[in-house]
Design an enzyme around this catalytic site. Structure first.
Site, PDB file in Angstrom:
ATOM      1  N   LYS A  68       0.818  -1.223   0.000  1.00 42.14           N
ATOM      2  CA  LYS A  68       0.000   0.000   0.000  1.00 42.14           C
ATOM      3  C   LYS A  68       0.852   1.274   0.000  1.00 42.14           C
ATOM      4  O   LYS A  68       0.497   2.254  -0.655  1.00 42.14           O
ATOM      5  CB  LYS A  68      -0.952   0.007   1.202  1.00 42.14           C
ATOM      6  CG  LYS A  68      -2.089  -1.017   1.079  1.00 42.14           C
ATOM      7  CD  LYS A  68      -3.061  -0.892   2.238  1.00 42.14           C
ATOM      8  CE  LYS A  68      -4.152  -1.947   2.160  1.00 42.14           C
ATOM      9  NZ  LYS A  68      -5.157  -1.795   3.198  1.00 42.14           N
ATOM     10  N   GLY A 244     -14.986  -6.255  11.570  1.00 48.10           N
ATOM     11  CA  GLY A 244     -14.583  -5.523  10.382  1.00 48.10           C
ATOM     12  C   GLY A 244     -14.995  -6.137   9.053  1.00 48.10           C
ATOM     13  O   GLY A 244     -14.516  -5.691   8.002  1.00 48.10           O
TER      14      GLY A 244
HETATM   15  P1  NDP Z   1      -0.013  -2.163  11.495  1.00 48.64           P
HETATM   16  O1  NDP Z   1       0.988  -3.243  11.622  1.00 48.64           O
HETATM   17  O2  NDP Z   1       0.262  -0.995  10.610  1.00 48.64           O
HETATM   18  O3  NDP Z   1      -0.317  -1.548  12.974  1.00 48.64           O
HETATM   19  C1  NDP Z   1      -0.456  -2.384  14.060  1.00 48.64           C
HETATM   20  C2  NDP Z   1      -1.001  -1.621  15.274  1.00 48.64           C
HETATM   21  O4  NDP Z   1      -1.355  -2.592  16.255  1.00 48.64           O
HETATM   22  C3  NDP Z   1      -0.003  -0.669  15.945  1.00 48.64           C
HETATM   23  O5  NDP Z   1      -0.703   0.408  16.506  1.00 48.64           O
HETATM   24  C4  NDP Z   1       0.618  -1.562  17.032  1.00 48.64           C
HETATM   25  O6  NDP Z   1       1.081  -0.837  18.146  1.00 48.64           O
HETATM   26  C5  NDP Z   1      -0.607  -2.357  17.438  1.00 48.64           C
HETATM   27  N1  NDP Z   1      -0.282  -3.660  18.021  1.00 48.64           N
HETATM   28  C6  NDP Z   1       0.277  -4.720  17.378  1.00 48.64           C
HETATM   29  N2  NDP Z   1       0.403  -5.759  18.239  1.00 48.64           N
HETATM   30  C7  NDP Z   1      -0.065  -5.328  19.435  1.00 48.64           C
HETATM   31  C8  NDP Z   1      -0.178  -5.949  20.714  1.00 48.64           C
HETATM   32  N3  NDP Z   1       0.212  -7.200  20.942  1.00 48.64           N
HETATM   33  N4  NDP Z   1      -0.717  -5.223  21.724  1.00 48.64           N
HETATM   34  C9  NDP Z   1      -1.142  -3.959  21.518  1.00 48.64           C
HETATM   35  N5  NDP Z   1      -1.050  -3.312  20.336  1.00 48.64           N
HETATM   36  C10 NDP Z   1      -0.511  -4.001  19.299  1.00 48.64           C
HETATM   37  O7  NDP Z   1      -1.369  -2.893  11.078  1.00 48.64           O
HETATM   38  P2  NDP Z   1      -2.581  -2.257  10.271  1.00 48.64           P
HETATM   39  O8  NDP Z   1      -2.836  -0.911  10.818  1.00 48.64           O
HETATM   40  O9  NDP Z   1      -2.339  -2.409   8.817  1.00 48.64           O
HETATM   41  O10 NDP Z   1      -3.788  -3.268  10.618  1.00 48.64           O
HETATM   42  C11 NDP Z   1      -4.411  -3.249  11.891  1.00 48.64           C
HETATM   43  C12 NDP Z   1      -5.611  -4.192  11.881  1.00 48.64           C
HETATM   44  O11 NDP Z   1      -6.641  -3.707  11.029  1.00 48.64           O
HETATM   45  C13 NDP Z   1      -5.259  -5.596  11.390  1.00 48.64           C
HETATM   46  O12 NDP Z   1      -5.860  -6.505  12.281  1.00 48.64           O
HETATM   47  C14 NDP Z   1      -5.909  -5.665  10.029  1.00 48.64           C
HETATM   48  O13 NDP Z   1      -6.319  -6.983   9.724  1.00 48.64           O
HETATM   49  C15 NDP Z   1      -7.119  -4.760  10.212  1.00 48.64           C
HETATM   50  N6  NDP Z   1      -7.628  -4.203   8.946  1.00 48.64           N
HETATM   51  C16 NDP Z   1      -8.905  -4.523   8.563  1.00 48.64           C
HETATM   52  C17 NDP Z   1      -9.421  -4.032   7.377  1.00 48.64           C
HETATM   53  C18 NDP Z   1     -10.819  -4.402   6.987  1.00 48.64           C
HETATM   54  O14 NDP Z   1     -11.203  -4.133   5.830  1.00 48.64           O
HETATM   55  N7  NDP Z   1     -11.610  -4.974   7.869  1.00 48.64           N
HETATM   56  C19 NDP Z   1      -8.630  -3.147   6.494  1.00 48.64           C
HETATM   57  C20 NDP Z   1      -7.296  -2.849   7.003  1.00 48.64           C
HETATM   58  C21 NDP Z   1      -6.818  -3.386   8.187  1.00 48.64           C
HETATM   59  P3  NDP Z   1       2.618  -0.282  18.270  1.00 48.64           P
HETATM   60  O15 NDP Z   1       2.632   1.039  17.539  1.00 48.64           O
HETATM   61  O16 NDP Z   1       2.861  -0.170  19.714  1.00 48.64           O
HETATM   62  O17 NDP Z   1       3.490  -1.316  17.592  1.00 48.64           O
END
Ligand code: NDP
Length: 281
Positions: A68, A244
């Protein structure tokens, strides 16, 4: 000859996009071919796939993990970007018309449309968004445009949430004028109209460290397809909840409209697709 569409990603075999777009196309009697395109996870390969596809007469492409941001950079240099793509810093939808490649991002508006279809009010809403990654970033402008009153971005690493706000404020006047706060997830307290989980924690099955002092009327998890501790937590506290799956359909419907000029009936397609995916309709 049928109009050709692809979704480019790595991995890609799990993608539900072909099934979703086929269901939409059937509603209009449109003859389309929508396929998954696996691409090696590097910039040059992605560009080669995009150029070959559109030069070969392809009509539209969706872009998913991990491309993306690469698609965003490529459109910035070789085409144009929609306002939502600029705010999201990411592209999930590519169109090629009159020799111009356009990158758009329909994820955030897809979420907003799903929330509105649930009759959850957004105008004047006090919203908490947990997570500060790509998905969180993409929904902030559409939520503000939908008329929310305020948004608190909570994250495991609070500096990532603040960096996200600072970056968005620099690049968008509507966001810079909005009431946006940040905090650490475990410090998020108070009563919200809507809390959205935009973290990827659902992939692990772990639980977010949510305060007992945190309540809401509506809770939304961007993940879908399995029991989600985040939704169970707020369901037990009496909130209405949704996963979602509707966002997935919502972003697809908007891509479909960009390409074909017609907006599908999402709820009609939803039951059909949910049955074959074994998810809640
Ligand atoms: P990213 O990897 O860009 O971001 C991950 C986020 O999750 C960060 O804020 C990270 O925090 C946090 N995180 C990860 N692991 C943990 C944990 N164990 N405990 C607490 N916080 C955590 O992912 P995306 O933003 O791309 O995706 C996020 C979610 O959204 C995914 O589950 C994805 O499947 C879903 N999604 C759904 C869509 C839909 O159409 N339904 C479309 C796009 C995404 P930190 O900054 O501290 O690392």
């Amino acid at each position: 000859m049928s109009a050709h569409f692809i979704v480019i990603g790595n991995p890609i075999s799990h993608s539900k996009s072909p099934m979703i777009h086929d269901a939409f196309a059937r509603q209009f009697g449109l003859d389309i071919r929508y396929s998954r395109q696996l691409c090696p996870a590097d910039r040059d390969s992605f560009i080669a796939v995009v150029e070959a596809f559109f030069h070969g007469g392809g009509v539209g492409a969706n872009v998913t993990v991990p491309f993306k941001q690469i698609a965003f950079d490529y459109c910035q240099q070789n085409g144009q970007l929609s306002g939502n793509a600029k705010a999201a810093g990411a592209v999930n939808t590519l169109s090629y018309q009159n020799g111009v490649l356009t990158g758009d991002n329909t994820d955030g508006q897809g979420l907003v449309n799903d929330i509105l279809s649930l009759n959850w009010p957004l105008t004047g809403a006090k919203v908490a968004l947990i997570g500060a990654g790509g998905a969180a970033r993409g929904v902030i402008l559409p939520l503000i445009e939908a008329g929310i009153k305020s948004i608190t971005i909570a994250n495991r690493t609070p500096s990532n949430a603040q960096d996200l706000i600072d970056d968005l404020r620099q690049n968008n006047s509507m966001i810079s004028a909005a009431d946006i706060q940040s905090c650490e997830t475990k410090a998020l307290t108070g009563d919200f109209d809507l809390i959205i989980n935009a973290t990827s924690i659902g992939l692990t099955g772990d639980k977010l460290p949510l305060s007992d002092e945190l309540t809401c009327r509506y809770a939304y998890d961007m993940m879908y397809g399995k029991a989600l501790p985040f939704l169970n937590h707020f369901n037990d506290k009496g909130a209405a909840t949704a996963d979602g799956f509707g966002m997935l359909l919502g972003q697809a419907a908007l891509s479909f409209e960009r390409w074909l000029g017609v907006y599908p009936n999402v709820s009609a397609a939803r039951a059909e697709i949910a049955a074959s995916l074994s998810v809640k309709p």
